[in-house]
Motif scaffolding. Structure first.
Motif, PDB file in Angstrom:
ATOM      1  N   LYS A  99      39.040  43.988  44.953  1.00 55.12           N
ATOM      2  CA  LYS A  99      37.631  43.711  44.667  1.00 55.12           C
ATOM      3  C   LYS A  99      36.780  44.446  45.696  1.00 55.12           C
ATOM      4  O   LYS A  99      37.017  44.338  46.897  1.00 55.12           O
ATOM      5  CB  LYS A  99      37.362  42.203  44.751  1.00 55.12           C
ATOM      6  N   HIS A 147      37.086  48.010  36.572  1.00 56.56           N
ATOM      7  CA  HIS A 147      36.460  46.947  35.788  1.00 56.56           C
ATOM      8  C   HIS A 147      35.180  46.478  36.473  1.00 56.56           C
ATOM      9  O   HIS A 147      35.162  46.307  37.699  1.00 56.56           O
ATOM     10  CB  HIS A 147      37.406  45.759  35.620  1.00 56.56           C
ATOM     11  N   GLU A 150      34.797  41.808  36.992  1.00 61.72           N
ATOM     12  CA  GLU A 150      36.105  41.162  37.074  1.00 61.72           C
ATOM     13  C   GLU A 150      37.086  41.794  36.099  1.00 61.72           C
ATOM     14  O   GLU A 150      36.694  42.435  35.123  1.00 61.72           O
ATOM     15  CB  GLU A 150      35.976  39.662  36.765  1.00 61.72           C
ATOM     16  N   TRP A 151      38.376  41.596  36.392  1.00 56.97           N
ATOM     17  CA  TRP A 151      39.424  42.005  35.460  1.00 56.97           C
ATOM     18  C   TRP A 151      39.715  40.826  34.553  1.00 56.97           C
ATOM     19  O   TRP A 151      39.860  39.687  35.005  1.00 56.97           O
ATOM     20  CB  TRP A 151      40.694  42.389  36.218  1.00 56.97           C
ATOM     21  N   ARG A 152      39.769  41.081  33.258  1.00 57.56           N
ATOM     22  CA  ARG A 152      40.141  40.061  32.288  1.00 57.56           C
ATOM     23  C   ARG A 152      41.302  40.567  31.460  1.00 57.56           C
ATOM     24  O   ARG A 152      41.486  41.759  31.282  1.00 57.56           O
ATOM     25  CB  ARG A 152      38.959  39.729  31.360  1.00 57.56           C
ATOM     26  N   TYR A 153      42.071  39.633  30.938  1.00 60.42           N
ATOM     27  CA  TYR A 153      43.249  39.996  30.149  1.00 60.42           C
ATOM     28  C   TYR A 153      42.877  40.866  28.954  1.00 60.42           C
ATOM     29  O   TYR A 153      43.599  41.795  28.599  1.00 60.42           O
ATOM     30  CB  TYR A 153      43.971  38.731  29.677  1.00 60.42           C
ATOM     31  N   ASP A 154      41.709  40.576  28.336  1.00 60.17           N
ATOM     32  CA  ASP A 154      41.277  41.383  27.187  1.00 60.17           C
ATOM     33  C   ASP A 154      40.586  42.676  27.626  1.00 60.17           C
ATOM     34  O   ASP A 154      40.174  43.482  26.793  1.00 60.17           O
ATOM     35  CB  ASP A 154      40.345  40.583  26.276  1.00 60.17           C
ATOM     36  N   LYS A 155      40.432  42.864  28.950  1.00 59.72           N
ATOM     37  CA  LYS A 155      39.839  44.076  29.548  1.00 59.72           C
ATOM     38  C   LYS A 155      38.436  44.345  28.989  1.00 59.72           C
ATOM     39  O   LYS A 155      38.038  45.494  28.781  1.00 59.72           O
ATOM     40  CB  LYS A 155      40.760  45.280  29.346  1.00 59.72           C
ATOM     41  N   LYS A 156      37.695  43.268  28.817  1.00 64.72           N
ATOM     42  CA  LYS A 156      36.348  43.348  28.265  1.00 64.72           C
ATOM     43  C   LYS A 156      35.421  44.196  29.134  1.00 64.72           C
ATOM     44  O   LYS A 156      34.533  44.881  28.620  1.00 64.72           O
ATOM     45  CB  LYS A 156      35.780  41.936  28.116  1.00 64.72           C
ATOM     46  N   PHE A 157      35.609  44.142  30.450  1.00 64.66           N
ATOM     47  CA  PHE A 157      34.696  44.832  31.360  1.00 64.66           C
ATOM     48  C   PHE A 157      35.256  46.162  31.877  1.00 64.66           C
ATOM     49  O   PHE A 157      34.787  46.684  32.892  1.00 64.66           O
ATOM     50  CB  PHE A 157      34.357  43.920  32.537  1.00 64.66           C
TER      51      PHE A 157
END
Length: 255
Positions: A99, A147, A150-157
């Protein structure tokens, strides 16, 4: 009456097309902002190597870039930050998440070794691991993601790392520890930080001479004949456990 309906439908279709073009323009604008331009001036490339895959390939599922290189090539933190995760994943293999103060999260995957722990502060240019092919990887390379927030499992960002690092096409070499400023290169970190003072980044020139970019229809047999080597030697140099290769994959070939 029919002509009126036709004209009405055509007008609606044209309005929709204009709206889609406008939205597309807004999306491109959002990807390149004053904030990302400032980051581009100071972020450094995370490793030496050759770009073997770019963002958005594989039907849009590839949410990062791949940098192919030699086993145990040093992997560097692109900016100061704090380690969010450092663990082994069945997909990412050995992976590190950092981060950054810019509110971006960077991901460094398929590492052969990890050199940092969760909660550890790192400086730009610190060696956080070494390149490998752990997890779901067909060859030795770094899979690098960026990202927003934040990193999300669905990689939305997820955001294309080239927006922050500079444009690099498949087959082009990049050098760990340098940053792009427009069309110029600024040496941002001439020496990566490591306890081993004898460790040095390998030059990209030698990498160019010893690599082969897989083309459609290539096999290990055809490549071995072209380069006057053996299948077993290619597999050994690239830590391949099968004969499976894919287009644009970067293979190390002995001189």
């Amino acid at each position: 009456m029919r002509d009126y309906i036709k004209r009405f439908l055509i007008a609606i279709i044209m309005a929709l097309c204009v709206s889609l073009l406008f939205l597309g323009g807004r999306h491109t604008e959002a990807a390149s902002t004053p904030e990302t331009a400032e980051i581009k001036e100071r972020w450094i490339w995370p490793s030496d190597g050759i770009i073997s895959d770019t963002y958005g390939t594989r039907n849009g599922k590839h949410k990062g870039i791949d940098i192919a290189g030699n086993l145990d090539t040093p992997i560097l933190a692109v900016e100061d930050g704090v380690v969010l995760k450092s663990y082994f994943s069945t997909t990412y293999g050995n992976v590190v998440f950092i981060k950054h103060p810019s509110n971006f999260v960077t991901v460094y995957a398929h590492l052969n070794k990890r050199s940092v722990m969760v909660g550890q502060s790192v400086k730009q240019g610190d060696m956080i691991g070494k390149m490998g092919k752990t997890g779901q990887a067909t060859g030795t390379h770094l899979h690098f993601e960026t990202h927003q927030l934040e990193w999300r499992y669905d990689k939305k960002f997820a955001l294309d790392p080239e927006v922050l690092l500079g444009k690099a096409d498949v087959g082009e070499t990049v050098q760990g520890g340098v940053a792009s400023i427009g069309d110029h290169i600024l040496e941002a970190s001439s020496h990566f930080h490591t306890s081993d003072d004898n460790s040095k980044l390998q030059t990209t020139e030698s990498s160019i001479k010893d690599t082969y970019i897989v083309k459609q229809g290539d096999t290990l047999y055809s490549i071995s004949k072209k380069r006057n080597t053996t299948i077993n030697k290619i597999k050994e140099l690239n830590q391949l456990t099968s004969d499976l290769i894919r287009p644009k994959q970067i293979l190390i070939i002995q001189k």
